[in-house]
Design a protein around this motif. Sequence first.
Motif, PDB file in Angstrom:
ATOM      1  N   ASP A 173      -2.608   0.122  13.855  1.00 32.83           N
ATOM      2  CA  ASP A 173      -1.953  -1.115  14.287  1.00 32.83           C
ATOM      3  C   ASP A 173      -1.501  -1.952  13.094  1.00 32.83           C
ATOM      4  O   ASP A 173      -0.418  -2.551  13.103  1.00 32.83           O
ATOM      5  CB  ASP A 173      -2.904  -1.939  15.158  1.00 32.83           C
ATOM      6  N   ILE A 174      -2.359  -2.025  12.071  1.00 42.61           N
ATOM      7  CA  ILE A 174      -2.030  -2.817  10.886  1.00 42.61           C
ATOM      8  C   ILE A 174      -0.806  -2.245  10.184  1.00 42.61           C
ATOM      9  O   ILE A 174       0.135  -2.974   9.837  1.00 42.61           O
ATOM     10  CB  ILE A 174      -3.232  -2.878   9.930  1.00 42.61           C
ATOM     11  N   ILE A 175      -0.797  -0.931   9.979  1.00 40.48           N
ATOM     12  CA  ILE A 175       0.321  -0.302   9.275  1.00 40.48           C
ATOM     13  C   ILE A 175       1.607  -0.446  10.069  1.00 40.48           C
ATOM     14  O   ILE A 175       2.685  -0.698   9.504  1.00 40.48           O
ATOM     15  CB  ILE A 175       0.020   1.190   9.002  1.00 40.48           C
ATOM     16  N   ALA A 176       1.520  -0.323  11.397  1.00 42.42           N
ATOM     17  CA  ALA A 176       2.715  -0.488  12.235  1.00 42.42           C
ATOM     18  C   ALA A 176       3.265  -1.896  12.093  1.00 42.42           C
ATOM     19  O   ALA A 176       4.490  -2.094  12.020  1.00 42.42           O
ATOM     20  CB  ALA A 176       2.382  -0.175  13.694  1.00 42.42           C
ATOM     21  N   GLU A 177       2.387  -2.896  12.050  1.00 47.51           N
ATOM     22  CA  GLU A 177       2.854  -4.268  11.895  1.00 47.51           C
ATOM     23  C   GLU A 177       3.484  -4.473  10.524  1.00 47.51           C
ATOM     24  O   GLU A 177       4.537  -5.117  10.397  1.00 47.51           O
ATOM     25  CB  GLU A 177       1.706  -5.253  12.092  1.00 47.51           C
ATOM     26  N   VAL A 178       2.839  -3.952   9.477  1.00 47.36           N
ATOM     27  CA  VAL A 178       3.389  -4.097   8.123  1.00 47.36           C
ATOM     28  C   VAL A 178       4.760  -3.431   8.032  1.00 47.36           C
ATOM     29  O   VAL A 178       5.692  -3.986   7.435  1.00 47.36           O
ATOM     30  CB  VAL A 178       2.423  -3.506   7.082  1.00 47.36           C
ATOM     31  N   GLN A 179       4.900  -2.245   8.636  1.00 54.17           N
ATOM     32  CA  GLN A 179       6.191  -1.550   8.615  1.00 54.17           C
ATOM     33  C   GLN A 179       7.270  -2.378   9.281  1.00 54.17           C
ATOM     34  O   GLN A 179       8.382  -2.519   8.771  1.00 54.17           O
ATOM     35  CB  GLN A 179       6.061  -0.195   9.322  1.00 54.17           C
ATOM     36  N   ALA A 180       6.926  -2.998  10.425  1.00 50.77           N
ATOM     37  CA  ALA A 180       7.890  -3.841  11.126  1.00 50.77           C
ATOM     38  C   ALA A 180       8.247  -5.066  10.302  1.00 50.77           C
ATOM     39  O   ALA A 180       9.408  -5.506  10.268  1.00 50.77           O
ATOM     40  CB  ALA A 180       7.332  -4.261  12.487  1.00 50.77           C
ATOM     41  N   LEU A 181       7.267  -5.639   9.618  1.00 50.52           N
ATOM     42  CA  LEU A 181       7.526  -6.791   8.771  1.00 50.52           C
ATOM     43  C   LEU A 181       8.457  -6.448   7.623  1.00 50.52           C
ATOM     44  O   LEU A 181       9.385  -7.199   7.301  1.00 50.52           O
ATOM     45  CB  LEU A 181       6.203  -7.350   8.236  1.00 50.52           C
ATOM     46  N   VAL A 182       8.221  -5.306   6.993  1.00 55.55           N
ATOM     47  CA  VAL A 182       9.083  -4.864   5.895  1.00 55.55           C
ATOM     48  C   VAL A 182      10.513  -4.665   6.387  1.00 55.55           C
ATOM     49  O   VAL A 182      11.485  -5.080   5.743  1.00 55.55           O
ATOM     50  CB  VAL A 182       8.532  -3.575   5.261  1.00 55.55           C
ATOM     51  N   GLU A 183      10.649  -4.043   7.552  1.00 52.01           N
ATOM     52  CA  GLU A 183      11.982  -3.827   8.117  1.00 52.01           C
ATOM     53  C   GLU A 183      12.662  -5.154   8.441  1.00 52.01           C
ATOM     54  O   GLU A 183      13.891  -5.240   8.435  1.00 52.01           O
ATOM     55  CB  GLU A 183      11.870  -2.967   9.375  1.00 52.01           C
ATOM     56  N   GLY A 184      11.862  -6.195   8.678  1.00 51.04           N
ATOM     57  CA  GLY A 184      12.405  -7.514   8.957  1.00 51.04           C
ATOM     58  C   GLY A 184      12.625  -8.360   7.719  1.00 51.04           C
ATOM     59  O   GLY A 184      12.985  -9.539   7.833  1.00 51.04           O
ATOM     60  N   GLY A 185      12.385  -7.814   6.531  1.00 49.14           N
ATOM     61  CA  GLY A 185      12.670  -8.529   5.293  1.00 49.14           C
ATOM     62  C   GLY A 185      11.466  -9.068   4.551  1.00 49.14           C
ATOM     63  O   GLY A 185      11.618  -9.695   3.489  1.00 49.14           O
ATOM     64  N   VAL A 186      10.269  -8.851   5.052  1.00 51.82           N
ATOM     65  CA  VAL A 186       9.070  -9.341   4.370  1.00 51.82           C
ATOM     66  C   VAL A 186       8.812  -8.524   3.105  1.00 51.82           C
ATOM     67  O   VAL A 186       8.924  -7.292   3.109  1.00 51.82           O
ATOM     68  CB  VAL A 186       7.844  -9.272   5.313  1.00 51.82           C
ATOM     69  N   ARG A 187       8.453  -9.215   2.031  1.00 51.07           N
ATOM     70  CA  ARG A 187       8.185  -8.548   0.762  1.00 51.07           C
ATOM     71  C   ARG A 187       6.779  -8.824   0.232  1.00 51.07           C
ATOM     72  O   ARG A 187       6.408  -8.321  -0.826  1.00 51.07           O
ATOM     73  CB  ARG A 187       9.236  -8.981  -0.285  1.00 51.07           C
ATOM     74  N   GLU A 188       6.017  -9.633   0.946  1.00 48.79           N
ATOM     75  CA  GLU A 188       4.615  -9.858   0.606  1.00 48.79           C
ATOM     76  C   GLU A 188       3.805  -9.924   1.895  1.00 48.79           C
ATOM     77  O   GLU A 188       4.135 -10.706   2.792  1.00 48.79           O
ATOM     78  CB  GLU A 188       4.411 -11.158  -0.178  1.00 48.79           C
ATOM     79  N   VAL A 189       2.761  -9.110   1.988  1.00 50.89           N
ATOM     80  CA  VAL A 189       1.836  -9.212   3.114  1.00 50.89           C
ATOM     81  C   VAL A 189       0.493  -9.688   2.571  1.00 50.89           C
ATOM     82  O   VAL A 189       0.023  -9.220   1.528  1.00 50.89           O
ATOM     83  CB  VAL A 189       1.672  -7.891   3.888  1.00 50.89           C
ATOM     84  N   VAL A 190      -0.096 -10.647   3.276  1.00 51.52           N
ATOM     85  CA  VAL A 190      -1.382 -11.214   2.891  1.00 51.52           C
ATOM     86  C   VAL A 190      -2.389 -10.822   3.961  1.00 51.52           C
ATOM     87  O   VAL A 190      -2.298 -11.267   5.104  1.00 51.52           O
ATOM     88  CB  VAL A 190      -1.303 -12.750   2.772  1.00 51.52           C
ATOM     89  N   LEU A 191      -3.324  -9.960   3.597  1.00 52.25           N
ATOM     90  CA  LEU A 191      -4.313  -9.471   4.551  1.00 52.25           C
ATOM     91  C   LEU A 191      -5.447 -10.479   4.661  1.00 52.25           C
ATOM     92  O   LEU A 191      -6.039 -10.876   3.655  1.00 52.25           O
ATOM     93  CB  LEU A 191      -4.859  -8.114   4.108  1.00 52.25           C
ATOM     94  N   ILE A 192      -5.746 -10.898   5.901  1.00 46.51           N
ATOM     95  CA  ILE A 192      -6.756 -11.928   6.103  1.00 46.51           C
ATOM     96  C   ILE A 192      -7.724 -11.516   7.209  1.00 46.51           C
ATOM     97  O   ILE A 192      -7.428 -10.678   8.049  1.00 46.51           O
ATOM     98  CB  ILE A 192      -6.119 -13.289   6.459  1.00 46.51           C
ATOM     99  N   GLY A 193      -8.882 -12.131   7.200  1.00 45.37           N
ATOM    100  CA  GLY A 193      -9.929 -11.930   8.192  1.00 45.37           C
ATOM    101  C   GLY A 193     -11.117 -12.760   7.742  1.00 45.37           C
ATOM    102  O   GLY A 193     -11.117 -13.323   6.642  1.00 45.37           O
ATOM    103  N   GLN A 194     -12.153 -12.846   8.551  1.00 44.14           N
ATOM    104  CA  GLN A 194     -13.312 -13.637   8.148  1.00 44.14           C
ATOM    105  C   GLN A 194     -14.074 -12.979   7.001  1.00 44.14           C
ATOM    106  O   GLN A 194     -14.696 -13.655   6.191  1.00 44.14           O
ATOM    107  CB  GLN A 194     -14.262 -13.834   9.340  1.00 44.14           C
ATOM    108  N   ASP A 195     -14.038 -11.652   6.926  1.00 47.21           N
ATOM    109  CA  ASP A 195     -14.799 -10.917   5.904  1.00 47.21           C
ATOM    110  C   ASP A 195     -14.056  -9.616   5.640  1.00 47.21           C
ATOM    111  O   ASP A 195     -14.436  -8.549   6.118  1.00 47.21           O
ATOM    112  CB  ASP A 195     -16.217 -10.653   6.417  1.00 47.21           C
ATOM    113  N   THR A 196     -12.967  -9.702   4.871  1.00 47.16           N
ATOM    114  CA  THR A 196     -12.072  -8.556   4.712  1.00 47.16           C
ATOM    115  C   THR A 196     -12.733  -7.377   4.012  1.00 47.16           C
ATOM    116  O   THR A 196     -12.361  -6.228   4.259  1.00 47.16           O
ATOM    117  CB  THR A 196     -10.813  -8.961   3.931  1.00 47.16           C
TER     118      THR A 196
END
Length: 445
Positions: A173-196
């Motif tokens: 799911d994470i990789i699919a979202e990142v791929q979609a973001l890249v296709e939409g023009g995103v060039r930085e992804v910030v991975l977050i969670g309570q305890d990554t």
Amino acid sequence: MKAKFSIVTLGCAKNEVDSDRMRSLLLRDGYAEADDVAESDVVLINTCSFLASATTESVETTLDLAEQAAEGARQKPIVMCGCMPSRYGDDLARELPEVTAFVRADEEDAIVSVVDEVLGLADDAREASAGEILRTIDGASAFVKISEGCDRYCAFCAIPYIRGRYRSRSAEDIIAEVQALVEGGVREVVLIGQDTGIWGSDFGKPETLASLLRQVASVMAPVRGWVRVLYLQPEGMTDELIATIRDTPEVLPYIDIPIQHCNGRVLESMGRSGSREQLSELFARLRREIPGMVLRTTGMAGFPGETDEEADELCEFLSEEGFDYTSVFAYSAEEGTRAARMDGQVPDDVKLERTQRLQDIAEAAGFAATARHIGEKVDVIVDGIEEGEDGPELIGHTWFQAPDSDGAVHIAEGEAAVGDIVRCVLVDSVCYELYGEIVTEGSGE
């Protein structure tokens, strides 16, 4: 087209991610987002309840929205989402009759059926329709949530009671979202969670954050994108993770480790592990193995039972380590937490004095660290454009600045759009802010 909605988001980046998802679900189902709260038919307020002050802000904002609705010409139901409904449950309906519906954090994927119901557009609540969840926020940086909840149960923290036990999101799911973001023009992804740092440890076949970072990096590599990870704990800094950050070009050498304190007794009382010696060894190792890295941390002043000597020790530790960025908080007695019931609650005036001392140390180190970047040539992601006295100014951030956290790069001359990446030389700094000039062709770059 259905009715119009507005979303008011309070709190951290994780709430921004949740609001974006609810916005996308509503837009996909035919709702339109109003340009202004006054023009909406329903208002969603995504609340924060991490600290008592955040709870107060959430309540005050809700009451203000209710007053605006009462003064308006039409009914405007309010839907409260997120941390407050998750933390206080059914009690909220009695305390806040101004709110039409309450949606816990784990119920937000059904937001369409809730809004349908409060507007009288559906007889029965239903699950959100299937289909792609689209990002609705412009810009070249995007937060990606990789987990929910927390299993640490630190004595001062209510997150496990609000968000539940730790649950890793699947790598697919994470990789699919990142791929979609890249296709939409995103060039930085910030991975977050309570305890990554413990991502994947709860799977039937355990996985590691390091493996996830390498997978995300492979998606970002073709566009020369950045991968940043926030909210690591000291125990999460494994050999594999350190090597991955060091050896994977797309993964930024930006490490965020909230320590809260350095004294072993205080840490144990907090329900955390470690000591001053162990933390010093960890940070020395990180600096040794990842040259030029940036370190962010968090310190807490006035935890129950903290002595003057222990407060001094934390000040000394922050001075010695010279972190690039340090967030400082005064301890807050949160309802339902173990620390709120502890003896030795520190008086408010003492907490304030200790907090200010830590803040002074943090700023001295942080301002100096920022100034050391003067003269460097860096890529800057443009986050916004502001009109100044001398014309438009580009506002962005570079690799050692987490978006919305660590100051910005100001560029007075040059043209670019939000989301563009421009090459700059850093020419000056004020506090955490940097000033850059766009590098032109023929300048040796």
